[in-house]
Write a protein that holds these residues in place. Structure first.
Motif, PDB file in Angstrom:
ATOM      1  N   ASP A 161       0.835  -1.207   0.000  1.00 36.47           N
ATOM      2  CA  ASP A 161       0.000   0.000   0.000  1.00 36.47           C
ATOM      3  C   ASP A 161       0.868   1.254   0.000  1.00 36.47           C
ATOM      4  N   ALA A 162       1.920   1.247   0.797  1.00 35.33           N
ATOM      5  CA  ALA A 162       2.829   2.394   0.829  1.00 35.33           C
ATOM      6  C   ALA A 162       3.487   2.591  -0.539  1.00 35.33           C
ATOM      7  N   ALA A 163       3.907   1.494  -1.153  1.00 33.59           N
ATOM      8  CA  ALA A 163       4.519   1.586  -2.483  1.00 33.59           C
ATOM      9  C   ALA A 163       3.525   2.139  -3.499  1.00 33.59           C
ATOM     10  N   LEU A 164       2.277   1.680  -3.427  1.00 36.34           N
ATOM     11  CA  LEU A 164       1.249   2.187  -4.343  1.00 36.34           C
ATOM     12  C   LEU A 164       1.047   3.690  -4.182  1.00 36.34           C
ATOM     13  N   VAL A 165       1.019   4.153  -2.950  1.00 34.60           N
ATOM     14  CA  VAL A 165       0.837   5.592  -2.704  1.00 34.60           C
ATOM     15  C   VAL A 165       1.995   6.371  -3.320  1.00 34.60           C
ATOM     16  N   HIS A 166       3.213   5.884  -3.128  1.00 33.75           N
ATOM     17  CA  HIS A 166       4.376   6.584  -3.684  1.00 33.75           C
ATOM     18  C   HIS A 166       4.375   6.532  -5.210  1.00 33.75           C
ATOM     19  N   LEU A 167       3.986   5.392  -5.778  1.00 35.82           N
ATOM     20  CA  LEU A 167       3.905   5.286  -7.237  1.00 35.82           C
ATOM     21  C   LEU A 167       2.842   6.227  -7.797  1.00 35.82           C
ATOM     22  N   LEU A 168       1.697   6.281  -7.131  1.00 36.47           N
ATOM     23  CA  LEU A 168       0.644   7.197  -7.589  1.00 36.47           C
ATOM     24  C   LEU A 168       1.097   8.653  -7.486  1.00 36.47           C
ATOM     25  N   ALA A 169       1.813   8.982  -6.417  1.00 35.04           N
ATOM     26  CA  ALA A 169       2.322  10.348  -6.275  1.00 35.04           C
ATOM     27  C   ALA A 169       3.253  10.687  -7.431  1.00 35.04           C
ATOM     28  N   GLU A 170       4.147   9.777  -7.777  1.00 35.70           N
ATOM     29  CA  GLU A 170       5.060  10.001  -8.908  1.00 35.70           C
ATOM     30  C   GLU A 170       4.294  10.116 -10.215  1.00 35.70           C
ATOM     31  N   ARG A 171       3.289   9.287 -10.379  1.00 36.37           N
ATOM     32  CA  ARG A 171       2.476   9.331 -11.596  1.00 36.37           C
ATOM     33  C   ARG A 171       1.783  10.680 -11.721  1.00 36.37           C
ATOM     34  N   PHE A 172       1.228  11.158 -10.613  1.00 34.99           N
ATOM     35  CA  PHE A 172       0.520  12.437 -10.659  1.00 34.99           C
ATOM     36  C   PHE A 172       1.474  13.613 -10.848  1.00 34.99           C
ATOM     37  N   LYS A 173       2.726  13.491 -10.415  1.00 40.73           N
ATOM     38  CA  LYS A 173       3.712  14.540 -10.709  1.00 40.73           C
ATOM     39  C   LYS A 173       3.913  14.635 -12.219  1.00 40.73           C
ATOM     40  N   CYS A 174       3.981  13.481 -12.877  1.00 43.80           N
ATOM     41  CA  CYS A 174       4.145  13.462 -14.338  1.00 43.80           C
ATOM     42  C   CYS A 174       2.902  13.993 -15.042  1.00 43.80           C
ATOM     43  N   THR A 175       1.723  13.547 -14.593  1.00 41.64           N
ATOM     44  CA  THR A 175       0.499  14.003 -15.264  1.00 41.64           C
ATOM     45  C   THR A 175       0.259  15.488 -15.023  1.00 41.64           C
ATOM     46  N   GLN A 176       0.752  16.017 -13.906  1.00 45.60           N
ATOM     47  CA  GLN A 176       0.664  17.464 -13.652  1.00 45.60           C
ATOM     48  C   GLN A 176       1.447  18.205 -14.739  1.00 45.60           C
ATOM     49  N   GLN A 177       2.630  17.709 -15.039  1.00 45.97           N
ATOM     50  CA  GLN A 177       3.445  18.337 -16.083  1.00 45.97           C
ATOM     51  C   GLN A 177       2.795  18.202 -17.451  1.00 45.97           C
ATOM     52  N   VAL A 178       2.162  17.064 -17.696  1.00 44.69           N
ATOM     53  CA  VAL A 178       1.436  16.882 -18.959  1.00 44.69           C
ATOM     54  C   VAL A 178       0.314  17.910 -19.046  1.00 44.69           C
ATOM     55  N   GLY A 179      -0.419  18.094 -17.951  1.00 46.58           N
ATOM     56  CA  GLY A 179      -1.506  19.075 -17.930  1.00 46.58           C
ATOM     57  C   GLY A 179      -1.014  20.487 -18.204  1.00 46.58           C
ATOM     58  N   GLU A 180       0.129  20.836 -17.632  1.00 42.04           N
ATOM     59  CA  GLU A 180       0.698  22.168 -17.867  1.00 42.04           C
ATOM     60  C   GLU A 180       1.115  22.330 -19.323  1.00 42.04           C
ATOM     61  N   LEU A 181       1.714  21.295 -19.881  1.00 45.45           N
ATOM     62  CA  LEU A 181       2.117  21.316 -21.291  1.00 45.45           C
ATOM     63  C   LEU A 181       0.891  21.451 -22.198  1.00 45.45           C
ATOM     64  N   HIS A 210      -6.292  18.294 -15.183  1.00 45.84           N
ATOM     65  CA  HIS A 210      -5.930  18.982 -16.418  1.00 45.84           C
ATOM     66  C   HIS A 210      -6.909  20.112 -16.729  1.00 45.84           C
ATOM     67  N   LYS A 211      -8.174  19.882 -16.471  1.00 45.58           N
ATOM     68  CA  LYS A 211      -9.172  20.945 -16.680  1.00 45.58           C
ATOM     69  C   LYS A 211      -8.905  22.121 -15.753  1.00 45.58           C
ATOM     70  N   ALA A 212      -8.559  21.833 -14.505  1.00 46.18           N
ATOM     71  CA  ALA A 212      -8.269  22.895 -13.542  1.00 46.18           C
ATOM     72  C   ALA A 212      -7.016  23.666 -13.963  1.00 46.18           C
ATOM     73  N   ILE A 213      -6.005  22.959 -14.436  1.00 41.16           N
ATOM     74  CA  ILE A 213      -4.774  23.610 -14.895  1.00 41.16           C
ATOM     75  C   ILE A 213      -5.079  24.514 -16.082  1.00 41.16           C
ATOM     76  N   ALA A 214      -5.877  24.012 -17.028  1.00 46.57           N
ATOM     77  CA  ALA A 214      -6.234  24.802 -18.210  1.00 46.57           C
ATOM     78  C   ALA A 214      -7.031  26.040 -17.807  1.00 46.57           C
ATOM     79  N   LYS A 215      -7.937  25.873 -16.871  1.00 47.01           N
ATOM     80  CA  LYS A 215      -8.747  27.002 -16.402  1.00 47.01           C
ATOM     81  C   LYS A 215      -7.859  28.060 -15.741  1.00 47.01           C
ATOM     82  N   ASN A 216      -6.940  27.621 -14.906  1.00 45.88           N
ATOM     83  CA  ASN A 216      -6.021  28.558 -14.239  1.00 45.88           C
ATOM     84  C   ASN A 216      -5.111  29.253 -15.250  1.00 45.88           C
ATOM     85  N   ALA A 217      -4.626  28.509 -16.231  1.00 43.70           N
ATOM     86  CA  ALA A 217      -3.754  29.105 -17.258  1.00 43.70           C
ATOM     87  C   ALA A 217      -4.517  30.136 -18.064  1.00 43.70           C
TER      88      ALA A 217
END
Length: 127
Positions: free
Chosen positions: A43-63, A113-120
């Motif tokens: 469970d701890a590993a899953l949380v850390h993996l999801l956190a890393e995944r969302f860091k990447c998807t955050q950058q995708v959303g900004e792009l 991604h919608k929130a990022i686009a709205k803020n941008a």
């Protein structure tokens, strides 16, 4: 002379089934604790993996926001779902569960991604 045998519940006057049950129960408790420890680690590993995944998807959303791309990409999502279903089958995991799990993540990513686009857009209009 008779052969020596260690005391058992039968020779000590007890019920042999209760002794076996207590040993079995203790072994089961130890195994349960061990398995739960492994689950906690996973469970701890899953949380850390999801956190890393969302860091990447955050950058995708900004792009996507910088280049006016839509927050969702249905073709990519369909490809990913099919890929994950195949991986699940290979791993002997219920593909329907894997698909539900990925759909949940995709919905959350698209919401971000919608929130990022709205803020941008708001920043662009303000600037």
């Amino acid at each position: 002379m008779s052969e020596w045998t260690p005391a058992t519940p039968t020779t000590a006057g007890g019920d042999p089934r209760s002794h076996a049950a207590s040993v079995s129960d203790e072994a089961a408790r130890e195994r349960l604790l061990y398995l739960r420890g492994s689950i906690d680690n996973l469970d701890a590993a899953l949380v850390h993996l999801l956190a890393e995944r969302f860091k990447c998807t955050q950058q995708v959303g900004e792009l996507k926001a910088r280049h006016s791309l839509p927050p969702a990409d249905p073709a990519r999502e369909a490809t990913q779902i099919a890929r994950l279903r195949r991986l699940a089958e290979d791993a002997k995991l219920d593909p329907a569960f894997a698909e539900k799990f990925l759909n949940f993540i995709i919905e959350e990513v698209v919401r971000h991604h919608k929130a990022i686009a709205k803020n941008a857009e708001a920043e662009e209009n303000a600037g």
